[in-house]
Write an enzyme that holds these catalytic residues in place. Structure first.
Site, PDB file in Angstrom:
ATOM      1  CG  HIS F  18      32.429  28.994 -23.260  1.00  8.36           C
ATOM      2  ND1 HIS F  18      32.424  28.514 -21.971  1.00  8.36           N
ATOM      3  CD2 HIS F  18      32.963  30.241 -23.180  1.00  8.36           C
ATOM      4  CE1 HIS F  18      32.955  29.421 -21.151  1.00  8.36           C
ATOM      5  NE2 HIS F  18      33.270  30.486 -21.859  1.00  8.36           N
ATOM      6  CE  LYS F  42      49.192  29.873 -10.108  1.00  8.04           C
ATOM      7  NZ  LYS F  42      49.673  31.272 -10.135  1.00  8.04           N
ATOM      8  NE  ARG F  91      29.909  36.546 -21.486  1.00  8.36           N
ATOM      9  CZ  ARG F  91      29.959  36.757 -20.176  1.00  8.36           C
ATOM     10  NH1 ARG F  91      28.935  36.429 -19.422  1.00  8.36           N
ATOM     11  NH2 ARG F  91      31.022  37.282 -19.615  1.00  8.36           N
ATOM     12  CB  SER F 129      32.956  29.993 -16.236  1.00  5.79           C
ATOM     13  OG  SER F 129      32.912  29.549 -17.577  1.00  5.79           O
TER      14      SER F 129
END
Lengths: 153, 153, 153, 153, 153, 153
Positions: F18, F42, F91, F129
């Site tokens: 990022h 969440k 990516r 992530s």
């Protein structure tokens, strides 16, 4: 049993991506033969002889690595060399689908032959011989794409 | 309305993957025309005539299956044959993207034409005519890749 | 023999992409059953009942198209309905690989079942039920993504 | 140096695809540890204990193959077992991209670790544990998808 | 600083997909140079001169858009034009992988050069110059594939 | 006109991939708002507040870069901020297909919104992530995956 691997290709020219695969595969095999297929060498940029010399110079310090050229089917060359492993690098999904077709076809022709894949390191994953040839033909700088022994050639 | 499907290709040569698609599509259509496009036949391994004979022999027992060659656009051949279906096999994601471009282009040219896709069976999914030609040219055994009527040819 | 196709899915909700596939498949089959799988309906946005009503309203004028829900395996529902065709739309390569796994698995369980694929039209190829749910939950306008009968619901 | 490979996964359940990879990788390594990651085992269909038993039974005749479960990072388990190879099977391009991310991440954490890929045989390439679980939960027949020792379990 | 973008390609011919990318990129840049690479123009359908005229006519009303041809490497042409941006359209995953290799190679040769990608609109995403050439050569109607200025040419 | 770009995501956590995209996009825009979507947060590893602080610290020296969180649809947030550009990194091909669906859906909802893609640098292209969270939860070292300001946090 001696583990012999064939790393087949046209290597016109041999790139940093190829180099990285060989270095990482070395602990794995007793002998790795980098094998230039002469079939697919029409309209090559570098002659088979020159490519053989370039690769030999690149691996001069590694006795495990041999360099040869061959004619005919890759499976026949493997049989002749008593090699039961084909070594290939994977960079992209396009690579993967192409390699999968070739590998299953080879296994149909020579069931004892296993194709072993390693991943090209991320920093070399965009390098293709096609792009390197294009840069070379247009007098660009290929030193960021091929082993030093080859850009110095 | 008679359901006529065209199965277009260069079929140089026709493989077990093509064969499998035709067998499975047969209940679906009243007539299937295997159509060899002559445009893309430059530098072919087998002549159009030989390919026609090979395919005819393969489907000799199936009256629903016809074999023809054509020149020009596939959509024009479909119009001429009053065929509203194109039949295609899908093996890989690369196939899929290529077929998608062709199918949408054909629909732009001939909106009543629908392309119908079947999946190639897993055990034939790696076979390509390109690989079979390579094996044949190098005197390898193609019997695991093409219908018996063709390897016996 | 009556050609019955099952178009299985969760359809939470049914989109313009699904609609386009049904319209184009209609000439092909004698009956198409849009079948909502209740298994994969946990945490659904719309209840199975509401989804059935939405789809029925969408195809009210087409007697060939039925709507049902089912529990258990899709192949068992096909057997029960005497359906020998599964109908699926293809949008992307991710779709394709997922559908290929499902289709070959279904064929292992029910060898007489053939999965037939049509391509989603380009202008609807980006629509997914997941995105529509996200827009709906955030009070966005879904009228560009679903059939009129559904956005009016 | 002893060549130890870890074959990590959740194996919920272990499939014919996994089995095929182990059989083909066996000549390659001195020891292969099939390692069930307990992290990703929430909401599993079969308990870790049952999966261990299933896999042990499958490879009862192969002393080279061990079965273990582990917690924490795969790289930490590799370090603990002094394993310098991760073994993975490749079926599809989606597999490939996922595996590439994992493999490069593992190499960042443990630079001496090499991930070695073999291709799943075409006839098993469509089998996923997710699909097998779905069939099992719906009382379908999983014998075409898992080793005999597991479907008999 | 003036933002100059190069939109390189062979444009044999320029399609509605290319046109859509330029229109959408226009607010972004102070100048866009549509640049025909002469290297890859062997065996072209339309001569470089004709392609230049076609594209100029297409953008006659847009002073921001220039058209040029170039020889040698794209990065050298960018340096000569003081352009720090390459503009490219993306249609498919095959496109994406090809463009990624080229873009990373260009960045190796010219680190200040950034490649910016826009998505081709869904309704043009299936159009390729290769298909348009095929239709044109077979006297089909290309008006659904290229800008009006070009089909009228 | 001020060029404002939104860089939306969950950033749980913000990675070197990022970071690389923001640095390279900076010359392009007058203002870049890194926007954390609260919807998809969440079961997040780091709270929205903590993620905001981490990203602010990372870009403390770059006044062009703002950090905000938002609820509801990304297109509504763009309208509210008068932003006409969405910035995204690419990516892999899986990324590409997902982003394509989202981008075309956003354009349907807000036709003046353009999604601009940059390629993640090869050396960060494998970082996700999801993988970083897995490493963090298992007490692995994440310093090779996130900006220094974040691993020091």
């Amino acid at each position: 049993m001696t583990k012999i691997a064939i790393f087949p290709g046209s290597f016109d020219p041999f790139t940093l991506g190829h180099y990285d695969i060989i270095l990482r595969a070395m602990p794995f095999f007793d002998e790795i033969i980098i094998a230039i297929g002469e079939n697919s060498s029409k309209n090559a940029l570098f002659s088979v002889e020159k490519r053989l010399l370039m690769i030999e110079k690149t691996f001069a310090q590694y006795p495990k690595v041999k360099t040869e050229s061959y004619q005919g089917l890759t499976v026949d060359f493997c049989r002749q060399k008593k090699a039961h492993y084909l070594l290939r690098g994977l960079r992209t999904t396009a690579d993967f689908e192409y390699e999968r077709s070739i590998a299953h076809s080879n296994k149909t022709l020579f069931p004892e032959l296993e194709t072993v894949f390693l991943l090209t390191a991320p920093e070399y994953s965009f390098i293709t011989s096609t792009i390197v040839r294009e840069i070379y033909k247009n007098k660009g700088d290929i030193s960021g794409f091929v082993p030093k022994a080859i850009s110095d050639f």
